[in-house]
Design an enzyme around this catalytic site. Structure first.
Site, mmCIF file in Angstrom:
data_model
loop_
_atom_site.group_PDB
_atom_site.id
_atom_site.type_symbol
_atom_site.label_atom_id
_atom_site.label_comp_id
_atom_site.label_asym_id
_atom_site.label_seq_id
_atom_site.Cartn_x
_atom_site.Cartn_y
_atom_site.Cartn_z
ATOM 1 N N LYS A 17 0.647 -1.370 0.245
ATOM 2 C CA LYS A 17 -0.011 -0.143 0.034
ATOM 3 C C LYS A 17 0.836 1.415 0.138
ATOM 4 O O LYS A 17 0.692 2.171 -0.666
ATOM 5 C CB LYS A 17 -0.860 0.041 1.127
ATOM 6 C CG LYS A 17 -2.231 -0.821 1.118
ATOM 7 C CD LYS A 17 -2.963 -0.823 2.493
ATOM 8 C CE LYS A 17 -3.887 -2.109 2.234
ATOM 9 N NZ LYS A 17 -4.346 -2.612 3.478
ATOM 10 N N GLN A 21 -5.173 -1.370 9.512
ATOM 11 C CA GLN A 21 -4.940 -2.836 8.928
ATOM 12 C C GLN A 21 -5.828 -3.896 9.884
ATOM 13 O O GLN A 21 -5.316 -3.644 10.993
ATOM 14 C CB GLN A 21 -3.721 -3.045 8.753
ATOM 15 C CG GLN A 21 -3.448 -4.507 7.989
ATOM 16 C CD GLN A 21 -3.798 -4.698 6.414
ATOM 17 O OE1 GLN A 21 -3.886 -3.614 5.871
ATOM 18 N NE2 GLN A 21 -4.248 -5.707 6.173
ATOM 19 N N ASP A 42 -11.587 2.884 3.624
ATOM 20 C CA ASP A 42 -11.852 1.423 3.646
ATOM 21 C C ASP A 42 -13.625 1.279 3.511
ATOM 22 O O ASP A 42 -13.966 0.349 3.145
ATOM 23 C CB ASP A 42 -11.717 0.633 5.142
ATOM 24 C CG ASP A 42 -10.490 -0.098 4.802
ATOM 25 O OD1 ASP A 42 -9.990 -0.611 3.729
ATOM 26 O OD2 ASP A 42 -9.592 -0.396 5.885
#
Ligand code: GUN
Length: 292
Positions: free
Chosen positions: A53, A97, A120
């Site tokens: 990422k 995460q 997200d």
């Protein structure tokens, strides 16, 4: 057109578009989108994701902020970091995460993120928006699936879509997106009766159930579009391992009209969509239009 949907090439193209738009808003408004990624603990798979990422964020011209915390981090310390990132004008996207260590309340952390920075799309505000069809931030993997299906099929109105899997991260949001595209949507899962028969009704089959090669060629309607979200590592010959999806590719490929491979299908689209979401939010937060 080829039967195999090349997710790697699609993701590359999307990242190229994001990079061009990042350069445009930098030139016009001096805005550099920033993505903060928070990793708690040392899970090896998570470390690989976070590294990828960060690398791809920088490659499209955005700023990457990585926060690596020990697996003993307290709830209060993590909440304080989220508050700090919420208040940081250089940060337009925050990704924590998952999974988080057991002492952390995952839902509380996600819902502490400013919904406008929740790239997200996991915050209840964005989940609710998707459920009622209001504009909001869409989770990255489902968004990648939808982009690929629309690229292949164009108008999806009236098509029968079967989603296998009911997770909050993939199954449910994919179903909402397909419904918004006027598909007739059926959500199935591991307890569904006659799963094979249900799958066989699908014009669009999305497999996100987490069972290696469960869906075989004779579960698929001839000509259907098959999107395989599964990423499963299985034992292979010679003591090695290999990655397979939730669909048995060799038998499915013979029947499907279009199919995503594993690896190289949905996987590469997830980070590309994360960058897409971060760009969108940098524009939204600054009150400017996303460049065309
Ligand atoms: N862990 C595995 N997939 C994801 C994802 O899409 N987002 C976050 N935050 N964590 C993950």
């Amino acid at each position: 057109m080829d039967k195999i949907i090349d997710g790697k090439a699609f993701a590359e193209k999307l990242r190229g578009e994001v990079a061009r738009k990042v350069a445009a808003i930098k030139a016009s408004d001096n805005i550099v989108p920033g993505l903060a990624v928070v990793l708690v603990g040392e899970d090896p798979a998570s470390q690989v994701y976070v590294r990828n990422k960060g690398k791809q964020t920088v490659e499209v011209g955005m700023q990457s902020f990585e926060h690596k915390l020990p697996d003993t981090t307290s709830q209060d310390d993590l909440m304080a970091l989220i508050d700090q990132l919420n208040g940081d004008d250089k940060v337009h996207g925050i990704l924590v995460q998952l999974p988080l260590p057991a002492q952390i309340d995952e839902k509380a952390v996600i819902n502490r993120i400013n919904p406008q920075k929740d790239v997200d799309g996991f915050h209840l505000d964005n989940v609710g928006r998707l459920a009622i069809g209001d504009p909001g931030i869409v989770p990255c993997t489902p968004l990648g699936c939808l982009m690929m299906v629309k690229d292949q099929l164009g108008d999806l109105s009236g098509l029968h879509a079967v989603v296998v899997g009911r997770s909050n991260i993939v199954g449910k949001p994919v179903a909402s997106l397909l419904l918004a595209e006027n598909c007739t949507v059926e959500i199935t899962h591991s307890r569904t009766r006659n799963l094979q028969e249900e799958c066989k009704r699908a014009d669009i089959l999305v497999a996100a159930v987490g069972r290696p090669e469960m869906i075989k060629g004779d579960w698929i309607k001839p000509g259907a579009t098959v999107i395989d979200v599964g990423i499963n590592r299985i034992e292979a010959e010679g003591g090695k391992t290999r990655l397979v999806g939730d669909v048995e590719f060799s038998s499915a490929e013979a029947v499907a009209g279009k199919i995503t491979p594993v690896p190289g299908g949905v996987g590469p689209m997830t980070i590309a969509c994360l960058l897409h979401n971060t760009l969108q939010q940098a524009c939204t937060i600054n009150g400017i239009a996303v460049p065309g």
